[in-house]
Design a protein around this motif. Structure first.
Motif, mmCIF file in Angstrom:
data_model
loop_
_atom_site.group_PDB
_atom_site.id
_atom_site.type_symbol
_atom_site.label_atom_id
_atom_site.label_comp_id
_atom_site.label_asym_id
_atom_site.label_seq_id
_atom_site.Cartn_x
_atom_site.Cartn_y
_atom_site.Cartn_z
ATOM 1 N N ALA A 199 75.669 56.820 24.985
ATOM 2 C CA ALA A 199 74.795 55.918 25.724
ATOM 3 C C ALA A 199 75.427 55.290 26.870
ATOM 4 O O ALA A 199 76.444 55.122 27.040
ATOM 5 N N LYS A 200 74.562 55.143 27.756
ATOM 6 C CA LYS A 200 74.972 54.470 29.183
ATOM 7 C C LYS A 200 74.354 53.050 29.196
ATOM 8 O O LYS A 200 74.886 52.250 29.998
ATOM 9 N N GLU A 201 73.802 52.379 28.070
ATOM 10 C CA GLU A 201 73.545 50.890 27.923
ATOM 11 C C GLU A 201 73.134 50.733 26.346
ATOM 12 O O GLU A 201 73.221 51.754 25.615
ATOM 13 N N PHE A 202 73.306 49.361 26.061
ATOM 14 C CA PHE A 202 73.117 49.014 24.540
ATOM 15 C C PHE A 202 72.095 47.985 24.701
ATOM 16 O O PHE A 202 72.223 47.195 25.491
ATOM 17 N N GLU A 203 71.322 47.636 23.335
ATOM 18 C CA GLU A 203 70.604 46.394 23.313
ATOM 19 C C GLU A 203 70.467 45.840 22.164
ATOM 20 O O GLU A 203 70.806 46.595 21.030
ATOM 21 N N VAL A 204 70.386 44.336 22.231
ATOM 22 C CA VAL A 204 70.424 43.725 20.951
ATOM 23 C C VAL A 204 69.048 42.832 21.297
ATOM 24 O O VAL A 204 69.011 42.243 22.245
ATOM 25 N N GLU A 205 68.408 43.040 20.301
ATOM 26 C CA GLU A 205 67.011 41.771 20.359
ATOM 27 C C GLU A 205 66.940 41.149 19.002
ATOM 28 O O GLU A 205 67.158 41.478 17.841
ATOM 29 N N VAL A 206 66.562 39.851 18.950
ATOM 30 C CA VAL A 206 66.717 38.996 17.856
ATOM 31 C C VAL A 206 65.149 38.302 18.024
ATOM 32 O O VAL A 206 64.610 38.069 19.208
ATOM 33 N N SER A 207 64.186 38.221 16.921
ATOM 34 C CA SER A 207 62.985 37.841 16.906
ATOM 35 C C SER A 207 62.853 36.620 15.950
ATOM 36 O O SER A 207 63.585 36.677 14.941
ATOM 37 N N SER A 208 61.813 35.854 16.186
ATOM 38 C CA SER A 208 61.596 34.921 15.231
ATOM 39 C C SER A 208 60.300 35.279 14.315
ATOM 40 O O SER A 208 59.600 36.384 14.559
ATOM 41 N N LYS A 209 59.751 34.359 13.597
ATOM 42 C CA LYS A 209 58.682 34.854 12.268
ATOM 43 C C LYS A 209 57.306 34.895 13.110
ATOM 44 O O LYS A 209 56.715 35.376 12.681
#
Length: 353
Positions: free
Chosen positions: A76-86
């Motif tokens: 991987a050349k990058e990584f991601e984290v995503e958080v979402s609400s209801k």
């Protein structure tokens, strides 16, 4: 507030999406990704709070260099984290190596979620497995971001300052006991460990004194009390001080606790989750796991307010978080090999089966 987490190319994760319920329990083998799930959320909190200035290393989590945390199996050349609400609003964090530095790009379509993540608003607390042990004196807290400290080191000071404060009605199981933080913490402490706490501000110093007593006996110094007490007191104080949708992340709540106390602590945690406090708990304890099952059976928590994940590694060493499902009696509907079955395996071996 946070109901979904996505991780892409972070450590042993390829692409994973997880639901975060009122009570989310993370289980699994060592080095199978449980801590990485927690670290992903802490990275989000840390980068919102610091506006991306220190992408990988800060007060909540310190992960080293980009090469330490990228998914090297996928190159991987990058990584991601995503958080979402209801309501499906989300904040995405993309981490990219930029020369000798790491850059965090934040894509945001929810100021409400940004405010929720920012530590200044005290909506999210984190307790490391390295929580502070028995001490007679605790430091007063002058940190504007951490109410309780990552190690629970400021929980006693918070308790001393707020012990006369009335907690939220929905967190009170036995109303005749009283509504103050002190009375409710002592109610649960007595239920779990047959113990009570007393604190005292040492005037003119930066310290708070704490004492405990067992079974209505005399108060004694913490150093003469079992270690398990000092490890859970910060958890009781923080959860009882919370409001609906606040998130508390706890690593290994079972540390130094007898199985009976672990089961009762789980009852406390699931009771508070059922009433609106969001908890993410990482554990290696079958007593915590079975305590959750018992809470379903006793209707302390609805199985609809619960998410349990068993983290295991695939053949190519990537993490697969398998969601565990229960029926209304708390029975596991999709058992996984390695999911707290060691007792049965050991017994079978001893019986020659």
């Amino acid at each position: 507030m946070i109901t979904k987490l996505k991780i892409h190319n972070l450590k042993c994760f390829d692409s994973v999406e997880m639901s975060l319920n009122n009570f989310t329990l993370l289980t699994g083998m060592n080095s199978a990704g449980k801590s990485t799930i927690i670290q992903a959320i802490l990275l989000a909190v840390q980068n919102v709070t610091e506006n991306g200035r220190f992408p990988l290393n800060g007060r909540l989590v310190s992960l080293g260099q980009f090469s330490d945390v990228r998914n090297f199996i996928r190159n991987a050349k990058e990584f991601e984290v995503e958080v979402s609400s209801k309501n499906n609003n989300s904040v995405k964090f993309k981490f990219i190596e930029n020369g000798q530095e790491v850059k965090c790009e934040i894509t945001n379509d929810s100021e409400v979620l940004i405010d929720y993540l920012h530590q200044k608003n005290h909506r999210i607390s984190y307790f490391s497995s390295k929580r502070i042990g028995s001490q007679d004196l605790y430091l007063k807290n002058y940190d504007s971001y951490l109410n309780f400290g990552i190690l629970g080191e400021f929980a006693i000071d918070y308790f001393e300052k707020n012990k006369s404060t009335q907690i939220e009605d929905y967190l009170i199981k036995e109303k005749p006991v009283g509504k103050t933080l002190e009375l409710q913490v002592n109610y649960w402490l007595k239920y779990i460990l047959n113990c009570e706490i007393s604190t005292e501000d040492i005037s003119g110093t930066d310290q708070v004194r704490v004492k405990y007593k067992y079974s209505n006996n005399r108060y004694v110094r913490p150093r003469n009390i079992g270690s398990g007490l000092s490890y859970i007191i910060s958890l009781l104080i923080s959860v009882m001080s919370s409001k609906k949708d606040d998130l508390i992340i706890i690593e290994n709540p079972e540390i130094h606790l007898h199985p009976s106390a672990q089961s009762k602590l789980t009852e406390f945690l699931t009771f508070c989750s059922e009433n609106g406090i969001k908890l993410i708990v990482e554990t290696h304890s079958d007593h915590i796991f079975n305590g959750v099952r018992k809470s379903i059976f006793n209707k302390v928590i609805s199985k609809n307010n619960l998410s349990v994940y068993f983290c295991k590694l695939t053949d190519d060493l990537l993490t697969e978080p398998v969601e565990i499902f229960f029926n209304q009696k708390g029975d596991v509907e999709n058992h996984q090999r390695g999911l707290f079955d060691q007792f049965d395996e050991d017994l079978d071996e001893m019986l020659g089966l």
